[in-house]
Design an enzyme around this catalytic site. Sequence first.
Site, PDB file in Angstrom:
ATOM      1  N   ASN A  33     -32.856   2.649  -5.276  1.00  0.00           N
ATOM      2  CA  ASN A  33     -32.080   3.880  -5.495  1.00  0.00           C
ATOM      3  C   ASN A  33     -30.991   3.690  -6.551  1.00  0.00           C
ATOM      4  O   ASN A  33     -30.194   4.589  -6.800  1.00  0.00           O
ATOM      5  CB  ASN A  33     -31.456   4.394  -4.187  1.00  0.00           C
ATOM      6  CG  ASN A  33     -30.334   3.501  -3.692  1.00  0.00           C
ATOM      7  OD1 ASN A  33     -30.096   2.415  -4.233  1.00  0.00           O
ATOM      8  ND2 ASN A  33     -29.637   3.938  -2.657  1.00  0.00           N
ATOM      9  N   THR A  36     -26.580  -0.308  -6.577  1.00  0.00           N
ATOM     10  CA  THR A  36     -25.976  -1.450  -7.289  1.00  0.00           C
ATOM     11  C   THR A  36     -26.951  -2.048  -8.308  1.00  0.00           C
ATOM     12  O   THR A  36     -26.572  -2.924  -9.080  1.00  0.00           O
ATOM     13  CB  THR A  36     -25.541  -2.569  -6.307  1.00  0.00           C
ATOM     14  OG1 THR A  36     -26.652  -2.858  -5.442  1.00  0.00           O
ATOM     15  CG2 THR A  36     -24.334  -2.152  -5.492  1.00  0.00           C
ATOM     16  N   ASP A  57     -34.842   6.075  -2.128  1.00  0.00           N
ATOM     17  CA  ASP A  57     -33.897   5.500  -1.165  1.00  0.00           C
ATOM     18  C   ASP A  57     -34.678   5.093   0.088  1.00  0.00           C
ATOM     19  O   ASP A  57     -35.358   5.930   0.693  1.00  0.00           O
ATOM     20  CB  ASP A  57     -32.841   6.567  -0.830  1.00  0.00           C
ATOM     21  CG  ASP A  57     -31.652   5.959  -0.130  1.00  0.00           C
ATOM     22  OD1 ASP A  57     -31.853   5.221   0.862  1.00  0.00           O
ATOM     23  OD2 ASP A  57     -30.526   6.213  -0.580  1.00  0.00           O
ATOM     24  N   VAL A  58     -34.574   3.820   0.482  1.00  0.00           N
ATOM     25  CA  VAL A  58     -35.400   3.329   1.603  1.00  0.00           C
ATOM     26  C   VAL A  58     -35.007   3.919   2.957  1.00  0.00           C
ATOM     27  O   VAL A  58     -35.724   3.743   3.945  1.00  0.00           O
ATOM     28  CB  VAL A  58     -35.395   1.775   1.700  1.00  0.00           C
ATOM     29  CG1 VAL A  58     -36.040   1.141   0.493  1.00  0.00           C
ATOM     30  CG2 VAL A  58     -33.983   1.228   1.935  1.00  0.00           C
ATOM     31  N   TYR A 144     -22.618  -4.507   7.582  1.00  0.00           N
ATOM     32  CA  TYR A 144     -23.590  -5.397   6.930  1.00  0.00           C
ATOM     33  C   TYR A 144     -24.151  -6.390   7.944  1.00  0.00           C
ATOM     34  O   TYR A 144     -25.372  -6.492   8.128  1.00  0.00           O
ATOM     35  CB  TYR A 144     -22.886  -6.119   5.781  1.00  0.00           C
ATOM     36  CG  TYR A 144     -23.781  -6.982   4.926  1.00  0.00           C
ATOM     37  CD1 TYR A 144     -24.630  -6.428   3.974  1.00  0.00           C
ATOM     38  CD2 TYR A 144     -23.747  -8.375   5.040  1.00  0.00           C
ATOM     39  CE1 TYR A 144     -25.438  -7.235   3.165  1.00  0.00           C
ATOM     40  CE2 TYR A 144     -24.541  -9.183   4.240  1.00  0.00           C
ATOM     41  CZ  TYR A 144     -25.386  -8.601   3.304  1.00  0.00           C
ATOM     42  OH  TYR A 144     -26.181  -9.404   2.508  1.00  0.00           O
TER      43      TYR A 144
HETATM   44  P1  NAD Z   1     -27.665  -6.341  -5.180  1.00  0.00           P
HETATM   45  O1  NAD Z   1     -26.598  -5.423  -4.699  1.00  0.00           O
HETATM   46  O2  NAD Z   1     -27.572  -6.861  -6.572  1.00  0.00           O
HETATM   47  O3  NAD Z   1     -29.101  -5.676  -5.030  1.00  0.00           O
HETATM   48  C1  NAD Z   1     -29.416  -4.777  -4.026  1.00  0.00           C
HETATM   49  C2  NAD Z   1     -30.420  -3.770  -4.570  1.00  0.00           C
HETATM   50  O4  NAD Z   1     -30.779  -2.846  -3.519  1.00  0.00           O
HETATM   51  C3  NAD Z   1     -29.841  -2.914  -5.713  1.00  0.00           C
HETATM   52  O5  NAD Z   1     -30.781  -2.790  -6.747  1.00  0.00           O
HETATM   53  C4  NAD Z   1     -29.568  -1.573  -5.050  1.00  0.00           C
HETATM   54  O6  NAD Z   1     -29.570  -0.491  -5.965  1.00  0.00           O
HETATM   55  C5  NAD Z   1     -30.685  -1.507  -4.020  1.00  0.00           C
HETATM   56  N1  NAD Z   1     -30.398  -0.624  -2.897  1.00  0.00           N
HETATM   57  C6  NAD Z   1     -29.282  -0.584  -2.125  1.00  0.00           C
HETATM   58  N2  NAD Z   1     -29.397   0.355  -1.180  1.00  0.00           N
HETATM   59  C7  NAD Z   1     -30.627   0.916  -1.328  1.00  0.00           C
HETATM   60  C8  NAD Z   1     -31.326   1.955  -0.662  1.00  0.00           C
HETATM   61  N3  NAD Z   1     -30.791   2.604   0.374  1.00  0.00           N
HETATM   62  N4  NAD Z   1     -32.567   2.285  -1.096  1.00  0.00           N
HETATM   63  C9  NAD Z   1     -33.126   1.638  -2.164  1.00  0.00           C
HETATM   64  N5  NAD Z   1     -32.515   0.662  -2.835  1.00  0.00           N
HETATM   65  C10 NAD Z   1     -31.262   0.303  -2.421  1.00  0.00           C
HETATM   66  O7  NAD Z   1     -27.715  -7.549  -4.132  1.00  0.00           O
HETATM   67  P2  NAD Z   1     -28.491  -8.934  -4.174  1.00  0.00           P
HETATM   68  O8  NAD Z   1     -27.503 -10.008  -4.212  1.00  0.00           O
HETATM   69  O9  NAD Z   1     -29.561  -8.880  -5.185  1.00  0.00           O
HETATM   70  O10 NAD Z   1     -29.118  -8.959  -2.706  1.00  0.00           O
HETATM   71  C11 NAD Z   1     -30.479  -8.606  -2.464  1.00  0.00           C
HETATM   72  C12 NAD Z   1     -30.769  -8.733  -0.982  1.00  0.00           C
HETATM   73  O11 NAD Z   1     -30.539 -10.076  -0.551  1.00  0.00           O
HETATM   74  C13 NAD Z   1     -29.906  -7.839  -0.108  1.00  0.00           C
HETATM   75  O12 NAD Z   1     -30.683  -7.336   0.950  1.00  0.00           O
HETATM   76  C14 NAD Z   1     -28.865  -8.781   0.428  1.00  0.00           C
HETATM   77  O13 NAD Z   1     -28.365  -8.367   1.676  1.00  0.00           O
HETATM   78  C15 NAD Z   1     -29.647 -10.080   0.544  1.00  0.00           C
HETATM   79  N6  NAD Z   1     -28.743 -11.229   0.466  1.00  0.00           N
HETATM   80  C16 NAD Z   1     -28.174 -11.596  -0.714  1.00  0.00           C
HETATM   81  C17 NAD Z   1     -27.304 -12.665  -0.753  1.00  0.00           C
HETATM   82  C18 NAD Z   1     -26.657 -13.127  -2.027  1.00  0.00           C
HETATM   83  O14 NAD Z   1     -25.846 -14.049  -1.980  1.00  0.00           O
HETATM   84  N7  NAD Z   1     -26.973 -12.591  -3.177  1.00  0.00           N
HETATM   85  C19 NAD Z   1     -26.997 -13.355   0.425  1.00  0.00           C
HETATM   86  C20 NAD Z   1     -27.576 -12.932   1.617  1.00  0.00           C
HETATM   87  C21 NAD Z   1     -28.473 -11.882   1.633  1.00  0.00           C
END
Ligand code: NAD
Length: 317
Positions: A33, A36, A57-58, A144
């Site tokens: 969506n 971010t 949007d999921v 979260y």
């Molecule tokens: P990020 O914020 O860069 O990416 C998240 C993506 O999800 C974005 O592209 C955003 O637009 C999309 N998104 C958010 N809500 C949405 C929705 N309702 N529908 C569709 N798309 C949606 O974060 P990231 O660091 O790339 O993290 C990716 C995943 O890994 C997340 O689920 C996060 O919780 C998990 N995670 C990341 C880390 C880390 O350190 N980077 C650590 C633990 C878990």
Amino acid sequence: MKRVIVTGGAGFIGSHLCKALLKAGNSVVCVDNFFTGREANILGLEEYGHFQIIRHDVVDAFFIEADQIYNLACPASPVHYQADPIKTLKTNILGALNVLELAQKVNACVLQASTSEVYGNPLEHPQTEKYLGNVNSIGIRSCYDEGKRAAETLYMDFHRTRDVDVRIVRIFNTYGPNMRPDDGRVVSNFIVQALTGVDITIYGDGSQTRSFCYVSDLVDGLIRMMNNENGFIGPVNLGNPGEFTMIELAQKVIDLTNSSSKIVFCDLPSDDPVRRKPDISRAEEYLNWKPTVWLDEGLKHTIKYFDDLLSKSRAER
Ligand code: NAD
Ligand code: UDP
């Protein structure tokens, strides 16, 4: 060739995952969506193979034929997931429900990007997957943490009662190129501050620790987990066990950027975990996985990415 869905594919980790999957010969659909996520992260990925972007949007159900689904959709930085905490809970819980129902319909394997946050402010150190966690259910991080915990529950219940093929990965702090300059997490904040010569903001006294995993290692672990043939569904910790205080991290970033920035100490946000370090023996045993990129090397790549990005945006002004 497998048909793979990556929700959150335009985000930081998702964009690297899409690229790696395409390079391995899969057909990839990115469902995002763009809360971010950024188009710049996925620009040109069709060069690597069959790539499709669907703005969706999921929280709302969707139907796409697939063999595998990686569910990464969710803002991961505290700044962004706390901006609309109710939406974050919906993304975590309804998003998980929607991908699980889809996986059941199309008979796909579905992997959940869970998090070290399911351990909360851990009382066991390092954290093994057996540790049940110390999570505040009513704090500012709960949307979260509890959202991700509820998602894990949904995954296990879909597996036990509906025989859905699931994988649960608990990701520890991951960093690298394609993070947003305004992401708000510590690695991107410190690097952008150091490169622009402004004060480096340490929250609290900087003695809290984190373990930082470079994104290429993490993506390798995610793909190994999805494709493992041991019947191993997890949960499995993926992270780099090197543990650093925020003061050590700030000093490293200052040294590597040759920055004149000064360190300033700011208020510590509530419920900020005191320490965090993964025990990765399960990943080593079941996936033959361990990280290979150490902090100094990963920081150098990330600094180069931000340096290029900032120079580009200065040139465009
Ligand atoms: P990020 O914020 O860069 O990416 C998240 C993506 O999800 C974005 O592209 C955003 O637009 C999309 N998104 C958010 N809500 C949405 C929705 N309702 N529908 C569709 N798309 C949606 O974060 P990231 O660091 O790339 O993290 C990716 C995943 O890994 C997340 O689920 C996060 O919780 C998990 N995670 C990341 C880390 C880390 O350190 N980077 C650590 C633990 C878990
Ligand atoms: N942090 C910091 N300065 C910043 C951003 C974060 O000192 O500019 C601290 C934060 O308080 C936490 C650690 O760095 O203790 C990691 O924060 P981040 O938001 O990256 O991830 P998380 O808290 O989710 O592990």
